[in-house]
Design a protein around this motif. Structure first.
Motif, PDB file in Angstrom:
ATOM      1  N   ALA A 126       0.846  -1.199   0.000  1.00 22.55           N
ATOM      2  CA  ALA A 126       0.000   0.000   0.000  1.00 22.55           C
ATOM      3  C   ALA A 126       0.882   1.250   0.000  1.00 22.55           C
ATOM      4  O   ALA A 126       0.628   2.199  -0.747  1.00 22.55           O
ATOM      5  CB  ALA A 126      -0.928  -0.018   1.207  1.00 22.55           C
ATOM      6  N   ASP A 128      -5.643   2.169   0.633  1.00 24.56           N
ATOM      7  CA  ASP A 128      -4.685   3.207   0.233  1.00 24.56           C
ATOM      8  C   ASP A 128      -5.307   4.113  -0.815  1.00 24.56           C
ATOM      9  O   ASP A 128      -6.357   3.800  -1.382  1.00 24.56           O
ATOM     10  CB  ASP A 128      -3.373   2.574  -0.262  1.00 24.56           C
ATOM     11  CG  ASP A 128      -3.527   1.782  -1.542  1.00 24.56           C
ATOM     12  OD1 ASP A 128      -4.057   2.337  -2.519  1.00 24.56           O
ATOM     13  OD2 ASP A 128      -3.099   0.607  -1.580  1.00 24.56           O
ATOM     14  N   GLY A 130      -4.007   2.138  -7.631  1.00 25.43           N
ATOM     15  CA  GLY A 130      -5.126   1.246  -7.921  1.00 25.43           C
ATOM     16  C   GLY A 130      -4.741   0.175  -8.938  1.00 25.43           C
ATOM     17  O   GLY A 130      -3.631   0.172  -9.469  1.00 25.43           O
ATOM     18  N   VAL A 154       1.358  -6.215 -11.977  1.00 22.48           N
ATOM     19  CA  VAL A 154       0.618  -5.491 -13.008  1.00 22.48           C
ATOM     20  C   VAL A 154       1.661  -4.827 -13.899  1.00 22.48           C
ATOM     21  O   VAL A 154       2.545  -4.129 -13.425  1.00 22.48           O
ATOM     22  CB  VAL A 154      -0.297  -4.440 -12.355  1.00 22.48           C
ATOM     23  CG1 VAL A 154      -0.975  -3.607 -13.412  1.00 22.48           C
ATOM     24  CG2 VAL A 154      -1.317  -5.123 -11.451  1.00 22.48           C
ATOM     25  N   THR A 185       9.298  -8.740  -6.197  1.00 23.38           N
ATOM     26  CA  THR A 185       9.463 -10.068  -6.778  1.00 23.38           C
ATOM     27  C   THR A 185       8.163 -10.592  -7.367  1.00 23.38           C
ATOM     28  O   THR A 185       8.164 -11.553  -8.115  1.00 23.38           O
ATOM     29  CB  THR A 185       9.902 -11.071  -5.693  1.00 23.38           C
ATOM     30  OG1 THR A 185       8.948 -11.011  -4.629  1.00 23.38           O
ATOM     31  CG2 THR A 185      11.265 -10.761  -5.170  1.00 23.38           C
ATOM     32  N   PHE A 240      -6.988  -3.889   0.349  1.00 26.72           N
ATOM     33  CA  PHE A 240      -6.718  -5.313   0.532  1.00 26.72           C
ATOM     34  C   PHE A 240      -7.243  -5.694   1.914  1.00 26.72           C
ATOM     35  O   PHE A 240      -7.052  -4.947   2.878  1.00 26.72           O
ATOM     36  CB  PHE A 240      -5.214  -5.602   0.478  1.00 26.72           C
ATOM     37  CG  PHE A 240      -4.661  -5.602  -0.918  1.00 26.72           C
ATOM     38  CD1 PHE A 240      -4.404  -4.420  -1.574  1.00 26.72           C
ATOM     39  CD2 PHE A 240      -4.421  -6.795  -1.580  1.00 26.72           C
ATOM     40  CE1 PHE A 240      -3.906  -4.408  -2.873  1.00 26.72           C
ATOM     41  CE2 PHE A 240      -3.922  -6.807  -2.877  1.00 26.72           C
ATOM     42  CZ  PHE A 240      -3.669  -5.604  -3.519  1.00 26.72           C
TER      43      PHE A 240
HETATM   44  P1  ADP Z   1       5.531  -7.154  -5.615  1.00 28.04           P
HETATM   45  O1  ADP Z   1       6.778  -7.759  -5.077  1.00 28.04           O
HETATM   46  O2  ADP Z   1       5.602  -6.802  -7.055  1.00 28.04           O
HETATM   47  O3  ADP Z   1       4.985  -6.066  -4.761  1.00 28.04           O
HETATM   48  P2  ADP Z   1       3.165  -8.568  -4.825  1.00 28.04           P
HETATM   49  O4  ADP Z   1       2.797  -9.998  -5.006  1.00 28.04           O
HETATM   50  O5  ADP Z   1       3.240  -8.049  -3.443  1.00 28.04           O
HETATM   51  O6  ADP Z   1       4.524  -8.375  -5.586  1.00 28.04           O
HETATM   52  O7  ADP Z   1       2.140  -7.695  -5.656  1.00 28.04           O
HETATM   53  C1  ADP Z   1       1.821  -8.092  -6.969  1.00 28.04           C
HETATM   54  C2  ADP Z   1       1.376  -6.922  -7.794  1.00 28.04           C
HETATM   55  O8  ADP Z   1       0.089  -6.472  -7.354  1.00 28.04           O
HETATM   56  C3  ADP Z   1       2.267  -5.697  -7.669  1.00 28.04           C
HETATM   57  O9  ADP Z   1       3.384  -5.779  -8.516  1.00 28.04           O
HETATM   58  C4  ADP Z   1       1.304  -4.594  -8.089  1.00 28.04           C
HETATM   59  O10 ADP Z   1       1.217  -4.546  -9.490  1.00 28.04           O
HETATM   60  C5  ADP Z   1      -0.038  -5.079  -7.540  1.00 28.04           C
HETATM   61  N1  ADP Z   1      -0.333  -4.467  -6.234  1.00 28.04           N
HETATM   62  C6  ADP Z   1      -0.183  -5.044  -5.010  1.00 28.04           C
HETATM   63  N2  ADP Z   1      -0.598  -4.210  -4.032  1.00 28.04           N
HETATM   64  C7  ADP Z   1      -1.023  -3.079  -4.634  1.00 28.04           C
HETATM   65  C8  ADP Z   1      -1.589  -1.835  -4.157  1.00 28.04           C
HETATM   66  N3  ADP Z   1      -1.790  -1.598  -2.860  1.00 28.04           N
HETATM   67  N4  ADP Z   1      -1.906  -0.904  -5.095  1.00 28.04           N
HETATM   68  C9  ADP Z   1      -1.707  -1.135  -6.413  1.00 28.04           C
HETATM   69  N5  ADP Z   1      -1.196  -2.282  -6.919  1.00 28.04           N
HETATM   70  C10 ADP Z   1      -0.856  -3.252  -6.054  1.00 28.04           C
END
Ligand code: ADP
Length: 738
Positions: A343, A375, A379, A395, A406, A436
């Motif tokens: 976040a 947050d 988004g 994303v 990662t 989340f």
């Molecule tokens: P990372 O190590 O890339 O943060 P995560 O598994 O924690 O891997 O998250 C996967 C993907 O989900 C992130 O790369 C991002 O694109 C999206 N994401 C996660 N949390 C958020 C958030 N709070 N706001 C926007 N996108 C998010």
């Protein structure tokens, strides 16, 4: 009689006769006419009857020809049906209500390979006998009688379950039998050889893939473990080096090495955690913990990035929710760090709010806990949202590319929450922010939970000054529930306008849009509200403490504000200074005072079982300021020997060591302690990923564990906590404990 008389007489007689004749003739013709009419009517009726007979005859003919046609059609249909049944590859047979074969197709009969007995009239049980006696069916390890009995029992069921049999030639048949109303049975034998073989191939392929996956996970786990050991060395050494004299530039380089090392360790930990979860090797270690404190610790940990980005990190912990639960605090913290860390990472302005609500079930001593992390960040697009909990999924767009990661955090989070029996979800509006959430059910700790303060002690009227609406809402809810009247203001100016005699406390944010908290306090004093207590909230209290106007305010609360902190501050406002001192002393009692009796003679003995030279060196350096006698053992066997010879007061035990590992060594030491009434505290030193490797660590008899890279403060704390009464104080007279 005269002739004339006679003539007249004759004439009269003739006339009479002629009249009679006329009369009779008239009667006759009337009768004739009647007869004619009768005859006509009769003829008409005969005609009609004849027509009816004709019609019936015609109809009869038609029915007869229809029947012939229908019979012909039935014959054709029957022929076609039978032809179809004959041509299908699967076996097909009918049995009557006495289980006698009525008919069977070629496929069915072909199984019996010319055994003549198998023909209409044969019973089902006889068919089973032929199958076994002729060796047509593979009955495995069953006896023929058992197999037949099993098949007959099945056959007798009103709705027999399908069964698969294997024939002598390796073909598989699935028998499906359907009993009709009259007791007839339609029997279908589906040749499923191809799908059985396909299934076997698939199974073998899946087993190969799973084995490869396990090998991959094991390799990953091993690799990351191997990488971690030297990394721990690097990070540990930088910690030691940072305590030596360094110039500005060297310190910068050193900090970079340390930060990079720690960042790398985080990534390795992710990979390792994931491979452990994949290999089903991760288990939870439940213990009592304070959930609210856990959240605040995570918030504190992330505070530097929150501050750097100019965000607000808020915690809204339901006032009536218990805080002490039984769970794995390490893993709960990991989940929170992932979600709150994301976040913060994906938000460049606004706030991150951790909201905790719950439904306690006091009867069952459990509580349903809901945590939502909102947050105001970038988004997630609707079509991407489904994928983000998958492995390595991030994303992919230009706004996201600037963020490191990662892509494993959410996958790990999801698995950890599932392991805790909960669920995780996400809602997001692209460009607006994300939320989340996760839900877990945890047992509450029996006994008293931290209680809200006594309502009588709380300020009656509080003015809250905070420009962030969410925080205004949280504070007014928290204070409102305590019974205080709350007036909220979004700026210093607004606050100055509402303050009056009824106000007992002004709680204000330091960073207000029109002035800071200390300026507000100064203005209030200038305007004659010198007695009104002002408490300032700030994420960076150091700035306030350094300000000369600090003496104008009652106190500073660090954001996010722990509820307990808020309560004690509110209660303290209503107490005399002496009462406040008592509270401070009571709080200090929790810290163990070093032994200062002076009677003690010997040094505390600490044994460290550690095979890695670098780690030995780090540990040695870390405790060099302590008044202890430290000895090393290079493996488990040596550790057991030293336990006997050195008689340590505390043992640090590395877990993975050659010859005898830490768990085995501990088990051996515990075995030797039986009957001695002694129990030396043993602290496992584990690589992060080994936490929960198996139940072994704590159940092998280890009392605590510390994770690597070793932290000086934790090592010191562990030694302090375990120093024996009869030993000299571990804190040297001239040294300050860390
Ligand atoms: P990372 O190590 O890339 O943060 P995560 O598994 O924690 O891997 O998250 C996967 C993907 O989900 C992130 O790369 C991002 O694109 C999206 N994401 C996660 N949390 C958020 C958030 N709070 N706001 C926007 N996108 C998010």
């Amino acid at each position: 009689m005269s002739l004339a008389g006679k003539l007249a007489q004759e004439r009269r007689a003739r006339l009479a006769a002629e009249r009679l004749l006329d009369m009779k003739q008239a009667e006759l013709s009337a009768a004739n006419r009647k007869l004619g009419l009768h005859a006509m009517a009769l003829t008409k009726r005969i005609g009609e009857t004849q027509a009816e007979v004709e019609t019936v005859r015609d109809e009869n003919e038609k029915v007869k020809s229809d029947l012939t046609l229908a019979n012909a059609k039935i014959e054709v249909a029957e022929r076609r049906l039978w032809h179809s049944i004959q041509t299908i590859q699967d076996g097909f047979a009918f049995f009557d209500d006495q289980s006698r074969l009525i008919g069977a197709n070629a496929a069915y009969l072909s199984v019996f390979d010319g055994v003549e007995d198998v023909a209409p009239g044969i019973t089902y049980s006889r068919i089973l006998e032929i199958l076994t006696s002729e060796g047509l069916v593979d009955i495995g390890s069953d006896s023929a009688a058992d197999w037949q009995a099993r098949m007959l029992t099945r056959w007798a069921q009103p709705h027999p379950e399908p069964v698969v049999i294997k024939l002598w030639n390796g073909h598989y048949f699935k028998l499906i039998d359907q009993r009709g109303n009259g007791g007839d049975v339609v029997s279908l034998g589906l040749n499923i050889t191809a799908s059985v073989r396909h299934e076997a191939e698939l199974k073998a392929a899946r087993e190969r893939a799973e084995a490869a996956n396990r090998a991959k996970s094991a390799f990953l786990a091993n690799m990351s473990h191997e990488i971690r050991t030297p990394m721990n060395g690097i990070v540990g050494m930088t910690e030691l080096m940072s305590e030596t004299p360094l110039d500005e530039e060297q310190r910068l380089y050193l900090n970079t090495i340390r930060n990079s090392g720690e960042a790398l360790l985080v990534i390795i930990n992710d990979v390792l955690d994931y491979s452990k979860i994949e290999a089903d090797k991760l288990i939870l270690h439940p213990e009592q913990f304070d959930f609210e404190r856990c959240i605040l610790e995570v918030a504190m940990l992330l505070q530097p990035s929150v501050r750097d980005k100019g965000l607000s990190l808020l915690v809204d912990y339901d006032l009536f929710l218990p805080t002490l639960f039984v769970g794995d605090p390490g893993r709960v913290r990991q989940v929170l760090t992932n979600l709150v860390g994301n976040a913060v990472k994906f938000t460049s302005e606004g706030h991150v709010l951790i909201r905790v609500t719950g439904v306690p079930n006091p009867d069952a001593n459990i509580c349903d806990i809901h945590v939502a992390i909102e947050d105001t960040g970038i988004g997630i697009e609707a079509d991407k949202i489904r994928h983000i909990f998958g492995e390595f999924n991030q994303v992919e767009d230009e706004r996201n590319r600037q963020f490191e990661g990662t892509g494993l955090g959410l996958a790990i989070t999801k698995r950890l929450i599932a392991l805790m029996g909960g669920s995780v979800w996400v809602e997001s509006e692209f460009g607006q922010g994300s939320c989340f959430g996760f839900r877990i059910t945890l047992p509450t700790v029996e006994g008293p939970q931290p209680t809200p303060p006594d309502l009588a002690d709380c300020p009656r009227h509080v003015v809250v000054v905070e420009d962030l609406a969410v925080n205004r809402a949280i504070l007014s809810k928290q204070l409102g529930r305590l019974g205080s009247q709350v007036t909220v203001c979004a700026s210093g100016g607004e606050a100055l306008a509402v303050v009056d005699d009824s106000v007992d406390l002004l709680l204000c944010d330091h960073d207000l849009p029109d002035m800071d908290g200390l300026e507000l306090a100064t203005t209030l004093k200038d305007r004659g509200w010198a007695d009104l207590p002002v408490v300032v909230m700030s994420a960076n209290p150091g700035v306030i403490h350094a300000n000369p106007a600090r003496h104008l305010i009652e106190g500073v609360l660090q954001k996010p504000i722990p509820r307990a902190e808020l309560y004690s501050r509110l209660m303290a406002l209503g107490r005399t200074p002496q009462e406040q001192d008592t509270i401070a002393v009571r709080a200090g009692e929790q810290h163990q005072e070093p032994d200062k009796t002076g009677k003690n003679q010997r040094l505390m003995r600490v044994l460290a079982a550690e095979d890695n030279r670098t780690n030995q060196l780090i540990l040695e350096k870390m405790v060099k300021d302590l008044n202890i006698e430290l000895r090393f053992a290079g493996n488990g066997i040596e550790a057991v020997q030293e336990h006997r010879d050195f008689d340590p007061d505390l043992i640090f035990m590395d877990i993975s060591m050659p010859n005898m590992d830490g768990k085995q060594a501990t088990a051996e030491i515990r075995r030797r302690e039986i009957g001695t009434k002694r129990h030396v505290p043993i602290v496992a030193l584990t690589a992060h990923a080994m936490v929960g490797d198996d139940q072994g660590i704590l159940s092998a008899g280890l009392d605590h564990y510390l994770t690597k890279p070793l932290q000086k403060m934790k090592i010191h704390q562990m030694i302090l906590d375990n120093q024996p009464e009869e030993a000299l104080s571990v804190i040297a007279e001239d040294a300050e404990p860390d």
